[in-house]
Scaffold this motif. Structure first.
Motif, PDB file in Angstrom:
ATOM      1  N   THR A  26       0.810  -1.220   0.000  1.00 14.11           N
ATOM      2  CA  THR A  26       0.000   0.000   0.000  1.00 14.11           C
ATOM      3  C   THR A  26       0.842   1.268   0.000  1.00 14.11           C
ATOM      4  O   THR A  26       0.304   2.366   0.099  1.00 14.11           O
ATOM      5  N   ARG A  27       2.145   1.131  -0.104  1.00 15.69           N
ATOM      6  CA  ARG A  27       3.008   2.318  -0.068  1.00 15.69           C
ATOM      7  C   ARG A  27       2.803   3.156  -1.326  1.00 15.69           C
ATOM      8  O   ARG A  27       2.841   2.647  -2.434  1.00 15.69           O
ATOM      9  N   GLU A  28       2.621   4.439  -1.149  1.00 17.76           N
ATOM     10  CA  GLU A  28       2.317   5.338  -2.258  1.00 17.76           C
ATOM     11  C   GLU A  28       3.427   5.424  -3.301  1.00 17.76           C
ATOM     12  O   GLU A  28       3.169   5.511  -4.478  1.00 17.76           O
ATOM     13  N   ARG A  29       4.674   5.433  -2.891  1.00 21.45           N
ATOM     14  CA  ARG A  29       5.782   5.612  -3.825  1.00 21.45           C
ATOM     15  C   ARG A  29       6.400   4.304  -4.303  1.00 21.45           C
ATOM     16  O   ARG A  29       7.447   4.299  -4.907  1.00 21.45           O
ATOM     17  N   SER A  30       5.753   3.204  -4.045  1.00 16.21           N
ATOM     18  CA  SER A  30       6.266   1.895  -4.449  1.00 16.21           C
ATOM     19  C   SER A  30       5.852   1.602  -5.882  1.00 16.21           C
ATOM     20  O   SER A  30       4.700   1.821  -6.260  1.00 16.21           O
ATOM     21  N   TRP A  31       6.785   1.076  -6.697  1.00 15.26           N
ATOM     22  CA  TRP A  31       6.402   0.733  -8.068  1.00 15.26           C
ATOM     23  C   TRP A  31       5.611  -0.560  -8.121  1.00 15.26           C
ATOM     24  O   TRP A  31       5.090  -0.928  -9.163  1.00 15.26           O
ATOM     25  N   THR A  32       5.484  -1.270  -6.995  1.00 16.37           N
ATOM     26  CA  THR A  32       4.608  -2.437  -6.954  1.00 16.37           C
ATOM     27  C   THR A  32       3.329  -2.126  -6.161  1.00 16.37           C
ATOM     28  O   THR A  32       2.646  -3.031  -5.712  1.00 16.37           O
ATOM     29  N   LYS A  33       2.992  -0.823  -6.018  1.00 18.74           N
ATOM     30  CA  LYS A  33       1.796  -0.437  -5.258  1.00 18.74           C
ATOM     31  C   LYS A  33       0.588  -1.212  -5.776  1.00 18.74           C
ATOM     32  O   LYS A  33       0.342  -1.291  -6.964  1.00 18.74           O
ATOM     33  N   GLY A  34      -0.128  -1.779  -4.861  1.00 19.14           N
ATOM     34  CA  GLY A  34      -1.306  -2.557  -5.219  1.00 19.14           C
ATOM     35  C   GLY A  34      -1.006  -4.033  -5.428  1.00 19.14           C
ATOM     36  O   GLY A  34      -1.914  -4.848  -5.459  1.00 19.14           O
ATOM     37  N   ALA A  35       0.259  -4.387  -5.582  1.00 14.70           N
ATOM     38  CA  ALA A  35       0.612  -5.792  -5.768  1.00 14.70           C
ATOM     39  C   ALA A  35       0.321  -6.570  -4.498  1.00 14.70           C
ATOM     40  O   ALA A  35       0.523  -6.076  -3.396  1.00 14.70           O
ATOM     41  N   LYS A  36      -0.149  -7.753  -4.689  1.00 14.11           N
ATOM     42  CA  LYS A  36      -0.362  -8.637  -3.556  1.00 14.11           C
ATOM     43  C   LYS A  36       0.967  -9.310  -3.259  1.00 14.11           C
ATOM     44  O   LYS A  36       1.667  -9.752  -4.152  1.00 14.11           O
ATOM     45  N   ARG A  37       1.313  -9.380  -1.996  1.00 15.61           N
ATOM     46  CA  ARG A  37       2.604  -9.951  -1.636  1.00 15.61           C
ATOM     47  C   ARG A  37       2.397 -11.301  -0.962  1.00 15.61           C
ATOM     48  O   ARG A  37       1.591 -11.421  -0.037  1.00 15.61           O
ATOM     49  N   PRO A  38       3.114 -12.311  -1.427  1.00 17.76           N
ATOM     50  CA  PRO A  38       2.996 -13.626  -0.799  1.00 17.76           C
ATOM     51  C   PRO A  38       3.862 -13.714   0.449  1.00 17.76           C
ATOM     52  O   PRO A  38       4.823 -12.962   0.617  1.00 17.76           O
ATOM     53  N   ALA A  39       3.528 -14.652   1.315  1.00 20.47           N
ATOM     54  CA  ALA A  39       4.354 -14.903   2.498  1.00 20.47           C
ATOM     55  C   ALA A  39       5.569 -15.719   2.062  1.00 20.47           C
ATOM     56  O   ALA A  39       5.478 -16.572   1.186  1.00 20.47           O
ATOM     57  N   PHE A  40       6.725 -15.435   2.660  1.00 21.95           N
ATOM     58  CA  PHE A  40       7.946 -16.140   2.289  1.00 21.95           C
ATOM     59  C   PHE A  40       8.951 -16.088   3.430  1.00 21.95           C
ATOM     60  O   PHE A  40       8.805 -15.319   4.377  1.00 21.95           O
ATOM     61  N   ALA A  41       9.995 -16.904   3.290  1.00 21.62           N
ATOM     62  CA  ALA A  41      11.113 -16.885   4.236  1.00 21.62           C
ATOM     63  C   ALA A  41      12.397 -17.109   3.441  1.00 21.62           C
ATOM     64  O   ALA A  41      12.406 -17.837   2.447  1.00 21.62           O
ATOM     65  N   LEU A  42      13.476 -16.465   3.871  1.00 28.01           N
ATOM     66  CA  LEU A  42      14.792 -16.642   3.267  1.00 28.01           C
ATOM     67  C   LEU A  42      15.703 -17.253   4.318  1.00 28.01           C
ATOM     68  O   LEU A  42      15.877 -16.699   5.399  1.00 28.01           O
ATOM     69  N   LEU A  43      16.261 -18.413   3.983  1.00 31.76           N
ATOM     70  CA  LEU A  43      17.097 -19.169   4.909  1.00 31.76           C
ATOM     71  C   LEU A  43      18.496 -19.345   4.326  1.00 31.76           C
ATOM     72  O   LEU A  43      18.669 -19.353   3.110  1.00 31.76           O
ATOM     73  N   ALA A  44      19.463 -19.508   5.206  1.00 31.60           N
ATOM     74  CA  ALA A  44      20.831 -19.832   4.790  1.00 31.60           C
ATOM     75  C   ALA A  44      21.264 -21.092   5.517  1.00 31.60           C
ATOM     76  O   ALA A  44      20.895 -21.314   6.674  1.00 31.60           O
ATOM     77  N   HIS A  45      22.032 -21.915   4.813  1.00 33.35           N
ATOM     78  CA  HIS A  45      22.620 -23.115   5.417  1.00 33.35           C
ATOM     79  C   HIS A  45      24.124 -23.011   5.214  1.00 33.35           C
ATOM     80  O   HIS A  45      24.648 -23.378   4.158  1.00 33.35           O
TER      81      HIS A  45
END
Length: 182
Positions: A26-45
């Protein structure tokens, strides 16, 4: 985040980043404004020198909104992605894709910052992108975006999807063979 960390730590993984609740940018100045964002995780091994980006499948109404945004978009539209793609790479990797899922992939990589985190890791770390259903389609598009990104050339980037939806045109699917398994 502590719960997820406690689940992955016994297997040797370290949680680097996460967005456990899907939603809308919902950020006004974001170029992905309105995009739905999926849940995710970033892991390192660290022991196996591997980064794993896990994208969750459909769970709530925000995820359903990504699923039903099934109009087509271009993987490499003129304003997306926000990195320079030479004409041969654009020709090699561009194609018609599921609009909702590519918006989610762009959000994860560019707006949330997963691309920067992946670039910050040593170049000998392999990158694995995995997901189920909605997450599988988004994972495939993350792999395609990274394959087109000049800063990831020569990096070991692959994806695995479970219950993968049809999210790319046949020509792009052919190019992703060997990179994405479903």
């Amino acid at each position: 985040a502590w719960f997820l960390s406690s689940l992955v730590a016994p297997q040797g993984y370290v949680l680097l980043d996460e967005l456990l609740q899907s939603g809308t940018d919902t950020r006004e100045r974001s170029w992905t404004k309105g995009a739905k964002r999926p849940a995710f995780a970033l892991l390192a091994h660290p022991a196996t020198r591997e980064l794993v980006l896990v994208v969750r499948g459909t769970q709530d109404k925000h995820d359903h909104l990504i699923d039903i945004d099934f109009a087509t978009d271009r993987l490499l539209s003129p304003k997306h992605p926000p990195f320079a793609v030479d004409p041969t790479q654009r020709e090699a990797w561009d194609g018609a894709v599921h609009r909702g899922m590519v918006k989610g992939a762009r959000y994860v990589l560019f707006e949330h910052g997963a691309r920067s985190a992946l670039l910050a890791a040593p170049s000998d770390y392999s990158i694995r992108v995995v997901g189920h259903s909605l997450g599988a389609g988004t994972a495939a598009l993350v792999v395609a975006l990274l394959a087109a990104d000049p800063l990831f050339q020569g990096r070991d980037v692959t994806g695995v999807g479970f219950g993968m939806p049809a999210c790319v045109e046949p020509a792009l699917a052919e190019k992703l063979k060997g990179r994405v398994t479903s």
